[in-house]
Design a protein around this motif. Structure first.
Motif, PDB file in Angstrom:
ATOM      1  N   ARG A 162       3.952  -4.294   2.807  1.00 44.15           N
ATOM      2  CA  ARG A 162       4.454  -3.200   1.794  1.00 44.15           C
ATOM      3  C   ARG A 162       3.761  -2.003   2.229  1.00 44.15           C
TER       4      ARG A 162
ATOM      5  N   GLU B  62       2.642   1.741   0.585  1.00 40.63           N
ATOM      6  CA  GLU B  62       2.493   2.301  -0.687  1.00 40.63           C
ATOM      7  C   GLU B  62       2.255   3.871  -0.468  1.00 40.63           C
TER       8      GLU B  62
ATOM      9  N   THR C   4       1.471   7.721  -1.383  1.00 36.86           N
ATOM     10  CA  THR C   4       1.004   8.538  -2.484  1.00 36.86           C
ATOM     11  C   THR C   4       0.980   9.981  -1.932  1.00 36.86           C
TER      12      THR C   4
ATOM     13  N   VAL D  74       3.758   8.321  -6.651  1.00 40.13           N
ATOM     14  CA  VAL D  74       3.586   7.073  -5.967  1.00 40.13           C
ATOM     15  C   VAL D  74       4.915   6.386  -5.990  1.00 40.13           C
TER      16      VAL D  74
ATOM     17  N   GLU E 165       6.886   2.852  -3.652  1.00 39.01           N
ATOM     18  CA  GLU E 165       6.327   1.757  -2.842  1.00 39.01           C
ATOM     19  C   GLU E 165       7.568   1.490  -1.974  1.00 39.01           C
TER      20      GLU E 165
END
Length: 137
Positions: A116, A118, A120, A128, A130
């Motif tokens: 995964r 993430e 930012t 944010v 994902e």
């Protein structure tokens, strides 16, 4: 002399100058992590066993019988010579071999991994999002 007066009128012209410059509108940070999950898998397995059965025959034959198949049973003749006034073949026994298939279902647990990410974004508005490689949620 002349009565005409001369007036000077200045003329102006505008010009455009185009330049480029870099503007920092934010930055991105990407964190990647591995997620593990267990998944049960059911699999059917085949197994073949054989049964061996010895059957007494005791019959006189002129030649040795060949191995033969009768349905799911393979028959292997066993002969021996016997001395009487003459030599003759006596079928003493047969070995019957039967194949038997059984099935069983087993439950396996395997560990599957997916990544995964993430992301930012920093700047004017912190955003944010994902992104997942795991499409099975």
């Amino acid at each position: 002399m002349s009565d005409v007066q001369e007036t000077i009128i200045p003329l102006y012209e505008e010009a455009v100058s185009v330049t480029r410059r870099k503007v920092d509108q934010g930055r991105f940070r990407i964190d990647v992590r591995v997620v593990e999950r267990d998944q049960a898998i059911e699999q059917t397995l085949d197994r073949q066993d054989v049964e061996v059965e010895r059957i007494a025959v005791g019959r006189v034959v002129k030649t040795a019988p060949e191995i033969r198949q009768h349905g799911d049973v393979m028959i292997i003749p066993i002969v021996e010579e016997e001395v009487v006034l003459v030599t003759r073949l006596v079928l003493r026994e047969e070995i019957h071999i039967r194949r038997k298939t059984t099935q069983r279902t087993e439950l396996f647990t395997v560990t599957l991994r997916s990544e995964r990410a993430e992301i930012t974004r920093t700047g004017v508005d912190d955003v944010v999002s994902e992104i997942s490689g795991d499409q099975h949620d």
